[in-house]
Enzyme design. Structure first.
Site, PDB file in Angstrom:
ATOM      1  N   ASN A  46      -2.297   9.399   2.236  1.00 48.46           N
ATOM      2  CA  ASN A  46      -2.007   8.309   1.303  1.00 48.46           C
ATOM      3  C   ASN A  46      -2.153   8.824  -0.133  1.00 48.46           C
ATOM      4  O   ASN A  46      -3.031   9.644  -0.435  1.00 48.46           O
ATOM      5  CB  ASN A  46      -2.847   7.055   1.570  1.00 48.46           C
ATOM      6  CG  ASN A  46      -4.333   7.268   1.615  1.00 48.46           C
ATOM      7  OD1 ASN A  46      -4.815   8.352   1.894  1.00 48.46           O
ATOM      8  ND2 ASN A  46      -5.078   6.216   1.329  1.00 48.46           N
ATOM      9  N   GLU A  72       1.264   7.567   6.697  1.00 60.83           N
ATOM     10  CA  GLU A  72       2.293   7.631   7.748  1.00 60.83           C
ATOM     11  C   GLU A  72       3.674   7.864   7.146  1.00 60.83           C
ATOM     12  O   GLU A  72       4.452   8.702   7.614  1.00 60.83           O
ATOM     13  CB  GLU A  72       2.331   6.321   8.552  1.00 60.83           C
ATOM     14  CG  GLU A  72       1.077   6.044   9.340  1.00 60.83           C
ATOM     15  CD  GLU A  72       0.069   5.195   8.572  1.00 60.83           C
ATOM     16  OE1 GLU A  72      -0.112   5.415   7.353  1.00 60.83           O
ATOM     17  OE2 GLU A  72      -0.558   4.326   9.204  1.00 60.83           O
TER      18      GLU A  72
HETATM   19  N1  THU Z   1      -3.226   3.156   4.256  1.00 61.17           N
HETATM   20  C1  THU Z   1      -2.564   4.161   4.887  1.00 61.17           C
HETATM   21  O1  THU Z   1      -2.275   5.207   4.301  1.00 61.17           O
HETATM   22  N2  THU Z   1      -2.230   3.975   6.175  1.00 61.17           N
HETATM   23  C2  THU Z   1      -2.595   2.892   6.933  1.00 61.17           C
HETATM   24  O2  THU Z   1      -2.264   2.827   8.101  1.00 61.17           O
HETATM   25  C3  THU Z   1      -3.398   1.837   6.324  1.00 61.17           C
HETATM   26  C4  THU Z   1      -3.538   1.898   4.855  1.00 61.17           C
HETATM   27  C5  THU Z   1      -3.680   3.395   2.867  1.00 61.17           C
HETATM   28  C6  THU Z   1      -2.993   2.609   1.809  1.00 61.17           C
HETATM   29  C7  THU Z   1      -4.049   2.610   0.724  1.00 61.17           C
HETATM   30  O3  THU Z   1      -3.947   3.829  -0.011  1.00 61.17           O
HETATM   31  C8  THU Z   1      -5.362   2.630   1.467  1.00 61.17           C
HETATM   32  O4  THU Z   1      -5.045   3.080   2.776  1.00 61.17           O
HETATM   33  C9  THU Z   1      -6.055   1.282   1.542  1.00 61.17           C
HETATM   34  O5  THU Z   1      -5.183   0.291   1.972  1.00 61.17           O
END
Ligand code: THU
Length: 135
Positions: free
Chosen positions: A44, A57
């Site tokens: 992320n 993802e």
């Molecule tokens: N996030 C992801 O990268 N994947 C997920 O499946 C859930 C949420 C990230 C988005 C944001 O940067 C942080 O987690 C909190 O929501």
């Protein structure tokens, strides 16, 4: 034959440390396997303008597509949290674009067991290309 779930999850876990999540402090790492057995990772990537943030993802899938992948045979997602996450709605739709209904989605948290879903379990009745083309 799909990739080994443990191998894929290890790659997802290894990428966790490269997450850029200074605002949520919720690092996520993902690894995808393409139709040629190649593995790609993503993390992320947040932004001070929060809505611009990107999930792990989708970052992994977009890296795979940019390298020439066209299908995804499995995806693994890791976080350091106590509770197992499951992909957000936007990521489910993006995973479905490149996967089949029975494609496995492996998720795990810091110390938890790995959970396994299929794409169609996570996104039943999703929007598909045939709907786009119907008159
Ligand atoms: N996030 C992801 O990268 N994947 C997920 O499946 C859930 C949420 C990230 C988005 C944001 O940067 C942080 O987690 C909190 O929501």
């Amino acid at each position: 034959m799909g990739p080994d779930a443990d191998v894929l999850m290890r790659r997802a876990r290894e990428s966790l440390e490269r997450a850029y999540a200074p605002y949520s402090r919720f690092p996520v790492g993902a690894a995808v396997c393409d139709e040629r057995g190649r593995l790609f990772t993503g993390v992320n990537v947040e932004n001070v303008s929060f809505g611009l943030s990107m999930c792990a993802e989708r970052a992994a899938i977009f890296a795979a597509i940019a390298a020439g992948a066209r299908r995804i045979s499995a995806i693994a997602v890791a976080s350091g949290a106590a509770e197992v996450l499951s992909p957000c709605g936007a990521c489910r739709q993006v995973i479905a674009e490149f996967a089949s209904g029975d494609t496995p989605v492996y998720c795990c948290a810091g110390t938890s067991e790995m959970r396994r879903w299929t794409v169609s379990q996570l996104l039943p009745s999703g929007f598909v290309a045939t709907q786009l083309r119907s008159p």
